[in-house]
Write a protein that holds these residues in place. Structure first.
Motif, mmCIF file in Angstrom:
data_model
loop_
_atom_site.group_PDB
_atom_site.id
_atom_site.type_symbol
_atom_site.label_atom_id
_atom_site.label_comp_id
_atom_site.label_asym_id
_atom_site.label_seq_id
_atom_site.Cartn_x
_atom_site.Cartn_y
_atom_site.Cartn_z
ATOM 1 N N ASP A 306 0.868 -1.179 0.000
ATOM 2 C CA ASP A 306 0.000 0.000 0.000
ATOM 3 C C ASP A 306 0.908 1.233 0.000
ATOM 4 O O ASP A 306 1.649 1.462 0.952
ATOM 5 C CB ASP A 306 -0.891 -0.011 1.253
ATOM 6 N N THR A 307 0.881 2.015 -1.080
ATOM 7 C CA THR A 307 1.833 3.137 -1.225
ATOM 8 C C THR A 307 1.712 4.173 -0.106
ATOM 9 O O THR A 307 2.672 4.887 0.183
ATOM 10 C CB THR A 307 1.648 3.845 -2.582
ATOM 11 N N GLU A 311 5.833 6.245 4.530
ATOM 12 C CA GLU A 311 6.410 6.931 5.700
ATOM 13 C C GLU A 311 6.553 5.973 6.878
ATOM 14 O O GLU A 311 7.541 5.997 7.606
ATOM 15 C CB GLU A 311 5.544 8.131 6.104
ATOM 16 N N LYS A 312 5.552 5.108 7.048
ATOM 17 C CA LYS A 312 5.595 4.120 8.138
ATOM 18 C C LYS A 312 6.767 3.155 7.927
ATOM 19 O O LYS A 312 7.476 2.794 8.872
ATOM 20 C CB LYS A 312 4.269 3.352 8.172
ATOM 21 N N LEU A 313 6.983 2.757 6.661
ATOM 22 C CA LEU A 313 8.101 1.864 6.337
ATOM 23 C C LEU A 313 9.430 2.558 6.615
ATOM 24 O O LEU A 313 10.359 1.956 7.151
ATOM 25 C CB LEU A 313 8.016 1.424 4.868
ATOM 26 N N LYS A 314 9.513 3.857 6.296
ATOM 27 C CA LYS A 314 10.751 4.623 6.509
ATOM 28 C C LYS A 314 11.112 4.651 7.997
ATOM 29 O O LYS A 314 12.262 4.408 8.384
ATOM 30 C CB LYS A 314 10.549 6.052 5.984
ATOM 31 N N VAL A 315 10.131 4.919 8.849
ATOM 32 C CA VAL A 315 10.358 4.965 10.304
ATOM 33 C C VAL A 315 10.735 3.569 10.824
ATOM 34 O O VAL A 315 11.664 3.407 11.626
ATOM 35 C CB VAL A 315 9.084 5.493 11.032
ATOM 36 N N GLY A 338 6.237 2.134 -7.207
ATOM 37 C CA GLY A 338 6.122 3.375 -6.433
ATOM 38 C C GLY A 338 7.380 3.663 -5.624
ATOM 39 O O GLY A 338 8.485 3.321 -6.032
ATOM 40 N N PHE A 339 7.211 4.273 -4.440
ATOM 41 C CA PHE A 339 8.350 4.640 -3.597
ATOM 42 C C PHE A 339 8.711 3.507 -2.647
ATOM 43 O O PHE A 339 7.830 2.849 -2.091
ATOM 44 C CB PHE A 339 8.032 5.906 -2.790
ATOM 45 N N LEU A 364 3.488 -4.311 8.573
ATOM 46 C CA LEU A 364 3.524 -3.732 7.229
ATOM 47 C C LEU A 364 3.497 -4.826 6.173
ATOM 48 O O LEU A 364 4.164 -5.855 6.329
ATOM 49 C CB LEU A 364 4.808 -2.919 7.046
ATOM 50 N N ASP A 365 2.742 -4.608 5.115
ATOM 51 C CA ASP A 365 2.765 -5.520 3.964
ATOM 52 C C ASP A 365 3.792 -4.995 2.988
ATOM 53 O O ASP A 365 3.638 -3.890 2.449
ATOM 54 C CB ASP A 365 1.390 -5.566 3.281
#
Length: 601
Positions: A306-307, A311-315, A338-339, A364-365
C-alpha cells in the motif's frame, strides 16, 4: 582479591544448531538466575522468529552469579551468539566485548564450516577459547574423531576439550570451573578514563534508544553526561542496569560489567554500534578498538504494497537498523512499484529475516524485488561506476567491461558427494581450488564462485546433495570481469523496471524464457493481445503472447447473409487494433508478488 578478578566475560560460539542456546539455558539454571517456574526452552531467544526457526538471530547478554567450589562468588557475563554465516557480524561484535569463548562442537556432526570461521575470529582477537564437545549422549556421536578434528583443523589440544550434553545437563559444572580457571579477568580495567563499548542497541517505544554496553574502565551512573567519541554527541544517562536475563536497573555499572544504558537520545541515527562512550566531565582521548565496518553483499528493493505506508516503512527501517547495524538502505522509486528503499543485506537469510521482522514487528505488507549484488562498470570514457540496481546499468554501447564480486567458499561435505558438488560449482560458473581430506568420511573444499550465483538456491542445493550434512562458510574475494548483460522484461512494448536483472550472457535466453512463461500465467487477459518480451539491449531473446479476450459480436445474428457477420467481425478487429494502440496494460500488485516469489526461490 580485586573486584575485576571475580568477573568473567565470555560468549558461546559454534556452527548453527550445535546447541549454543540450550547450553545457555543450562547455565541459567545452574546459577539459578531464572527460577524453575519462569524457565522455558530457548529463554534468551526472545523473538518469535528465533523460536519458530530454532535459530539465534540477535546476541543476547545475561549476567550470572556463581559460587565456585572454593566459596568465592563470581560474576559471569554471558553473550549468546548466532551461528549462521549471515550473522557473523553479530558474533564479531560479541567477541569484542569478551575475554573468552566457549567453542561448541556437535559430537555427531563434528567441526563444520562456521565452527572454523568463528574459532579463527576469536583466536585472531587473542581470546581464550575453551572447546566443548556437545551432544555426547547422541547415538551417532564420535568423540575420538571430533578430538582429532580439533587438533588437525583448529590446532587446539584435544585434552583441553570438555565433554558435555547441554540437553541432559552433563558437564555443566566442568564448564563453569573451566570459565573461572581459563578465561582471563576483564582487560584494560586500569585505564584512567571511563571507556565503554556499545556492542548492540534496541529501540523501545517508551524509553527510546537502549544501548547494550561493556564497561572496560571507570563507572557510569544515572545522571551522568556521556560523550559518544566518534562524533562528539552528548547525552544524559536516564537509567543503567544489568541483564538477569531481563533488564534490571542498578545505581551504577562498573569496569568489567556488561549492562545497558538508557539516554535521552530519541533519534536512532545518533547511535553508532562499535562506538566508545566516555564521560563528558573527564573524557578519554583514545577510543576502544572497534570491529571492522560491515559491508552488505546482497541488495534488494523493499516496497510497501500500500503506497500510503511509505512513511511508516521509513520509520520502521530506521528503528530496525538500530537493532541490526548490518542493514543499510537508501530511498528509491520504481515506475511499477512506487516509492520504496534499496536495502543492503549480508546474505539471503539476513534478507529473509529483515523482511519478516518488518512484516511482524511493524505490521507492514511489503514486497521485495529480486536480489542482486554490486557490479563495477568501466565505461568507454574511462570512468568506473558501481551499479546496485539493474535499472541504473548504462547503455551497452557505453560499457567497456563489467566486473562482478566473487567469493571464496569453504565447503565441508561428505566425501561421497564430491562429484555432485564439483558439478554444482561448474554449473554456477565457479571452480574448486583445492580439496582437503578431514577424515575418512568428510572433506573440505575451497571453491571460488560469483556471488550472484549463490544468492538464491546454492545453499539449498548443497544441503540437498549432501542430505543435510554439508555446510558452507564464505568470504568476499576479488572482482572479476565477466560477460554480463541487463535482461529487461517488456509488457506490451514497455519496460517493467521491477523485473530487470543482471545475468550472464549465456543464461539470458533461458532466464528470459522462464520469466516470460511465468508472466503469461500470472497476468490477466485484456481485450487485445499482449506481447511479453525479454530483451538484452535491443535484441529480443524470448517472447510469449497472451491472447485477447473476445466478445462474441455475431451472437445476435440468426442466419442471414455471411457478409453481415463478416462486417461485424471486421468492425471488432478495427476496434481491437485501435485499442492496442492506446491501451495500457496495468500489471496488478499480486502479479509482482507472485513473480518475485517464484524467481527468488
Amino acid at each position: 582479591m580485586s573486584k575485576l578478578s571475580k568477573i568473567r566475560n565470555f560468549c558461546i560460539i559454534a556452527h548453527i544448531d550445535h546447541g549454543k542456546t540450550t547450553l545457555s539455558d543450562r547455565l541459567l539454571e545452574a546459577t539459578q538466575t531464572v527460577s524453575a517456574r519462569d524457565m522455558q526452552a530457548q529463554l534468551l531467544d526472545s523473538m518469535d522468529l528465533e523460536r519458530e526457526r530454532g535459530i539465534t538471530i540477535k546476541s543476547h547478554p545475561v549476567t550470572l552469579k556463581h559460587k565456585a567450589a572454593d566459596g568465592i562468588d563470581y560474576i559471569f557475563n554471558l553473550i549468546d551468539t548466532p551461528g549462521h554465516v549471515d550473522f557473523s557480524y553479530e558474533v564479531s561484535r560479541s567477541l569484542t566485548a569478551c575475554e573468552g569463548a566457549l567453542l561448541l562442537v556437535d559430537a555427531a556432526q563434528g567441526i563444520e564450516a562456521q565452527t572454523v570461521a568463528n574459532a579463527h575470529l576469536a583466536l585472531d582477537l587473542g581470546m581464550e577459547v575453551i572447546p566443548v564437545i556437545n551432544k555426547i549422549d547422541l547415538p551417532g556421536s564420535d568423540i575420538p574423531l571430533v578430538k582429532q578434528q580439533l587438533e588437525d583443523i583448529l590446532a587446539i589440544p584435544a585434552d583441553e576439550a570438555i565433554l558435555a550434553s547441554a540437553k541432559a545437563g552433563k558437564g555443566i559444572p566442568e564448564i563453569m570451573e573451566a570459565i573461572i580457571q581459563r578465561v582471563p579477568p576483564p582487560r584494560w580495567g586500569e585505564h584512567p578514563h571511563t571507556r565503554t563499548l556499545i556492542f548492540d542497541c534496541v529501540y523501545d517505544a517508551y524509553k527510546g534508544v537502549i544501548c547494550f554496553v561493556r564497561v572496560f574502565s571507570g563507572t557510569i551512573k544515572r545522571g551522568d553526561t556521556i560523550l559518544m567519541m566518534s562524533d562528539g554527541t552528548k547525552a544524559e544517562v536516564k537509567e543503567v542496569g544489568i541483564f538477569s536475563p531481563s533488564m534490571k536497573p542498578s545505581s551504577t555499572i562498573e569496569a568489567g560489567w556488561v549492562g545497558y544504558i538508557v539516554t535521552n537520545i530519541k533519534d536512532v541515527s545518533e547511535i553508532k554500534i562499535g562506538d566508545t562512550i566516555t564521560t563528558a566531565a573527564n573524557p578519554a582521548t583514545e577510543m576502544l578498538p572497534g570491529y571492522k565496518e560491515v559491508r552488505p553483499m546482497v541488495f534488494s528493493g523493499l516496497y510497501p504494497i500500500d503506497t500510503s505506508d511509505y512513511e511508516k516503512l521509513k520509520v520502521s527501517m530506521g528503528k530496525l537498523q538500530l537493532n541490526d547495524s548490518a542493514l543499510v538502505f537508501t530511498p528509491e522509486s520504481s515506475v511499477a512499484l512506487g516509492f520504496g528503499f534499496r536495502c543492503g543485506f549480508l546474505g539471503l537469510l539476513h534478507m529473509e529475516i529483515v523482511t519478516e521482522r518488518i512484516r511482524r514487528e511493524y505490521d507492514l505488507d511489503i514486497i521485495s524485488t529480486y536480489p542482486s549484488v554490486v557490479y563495477k562498470v568501466l565505461k568507454t570514457d574511462g570512468t568506473e561506476i558501481e551499479v546496485h540496481n539493474p535499472v541504473n546499468m548504462p547503455d551497452p554501447a557505453e560499457i567497456t567491461s563489467i566486473s562482478e564480486p566473487t567469493i571464496k567458499a569453504t565447503l565441508h561435505i561428505p566425501s561421497k558427494s564430491i562429484g555432485d558438488i564439483l558439478a554444482l560449482a561448474t554449473e554456477k560458473r565457479g571452480y574448486v581450488d583445492h580439496t582437503e581430506t578431514l577424515d575418512e568420511s568428510r572433506v573440505m573444499m575451497v571453491a571460488h564462485l560469483p556471488l550472484n550465483e549463490i544468492l538464491v538456491d546454492f545453499n539449498d542445493r548443497l544441503k540437498s546433495i549432501t542430505k543435510g550434512y554439508g555446510s558452507m562458510d564464505y568470504e568476499l574475494s576479488d572482482y572479476q570481469q565477466s560477460k554480463l548483460v541487463r535482461l529487461d522484461i517488456l509488457v506490451n512494448g514497455e519496460t517493467v523496471d521491477a523485473f530487470s536483472s543482471i545475468v550472464h550472457m549465456e543464461r539470458s535466453e533461458a532466464k528470459g524464457r522462464q520469466l516470460c512463461e511465468k508472466l503469461k500465467e500470472i497476468l490477466p487477459r485484456q481485450m487485445f493481445k499482449i506481447a511479453i518480451q525479454a530483451s538484452v539491449g535491443s535484441k529480443v531473446v524470448a517472447r510469449e503472447t497472451i491472447s485477447a479476450l473476445r466478445k462474441d459480436v455475431t451472437a445476435k445474428c440468426y442466419g442471414g447473409d455471411i457478409s453481415r457477420k463478416r462486417k461485424l467481425l471486421e468492425k471488432q478487429k478495427e476496434g481491437k487494433k485501435r485499442m492496442k494502440q492506446i491501451g495500457k496494460v496495468s500489471i496488478p500488485q499480486e502479479a509482482f508478488v507472485d513473480i518475485l516469489k517464484s524467481t527468488s526461490r
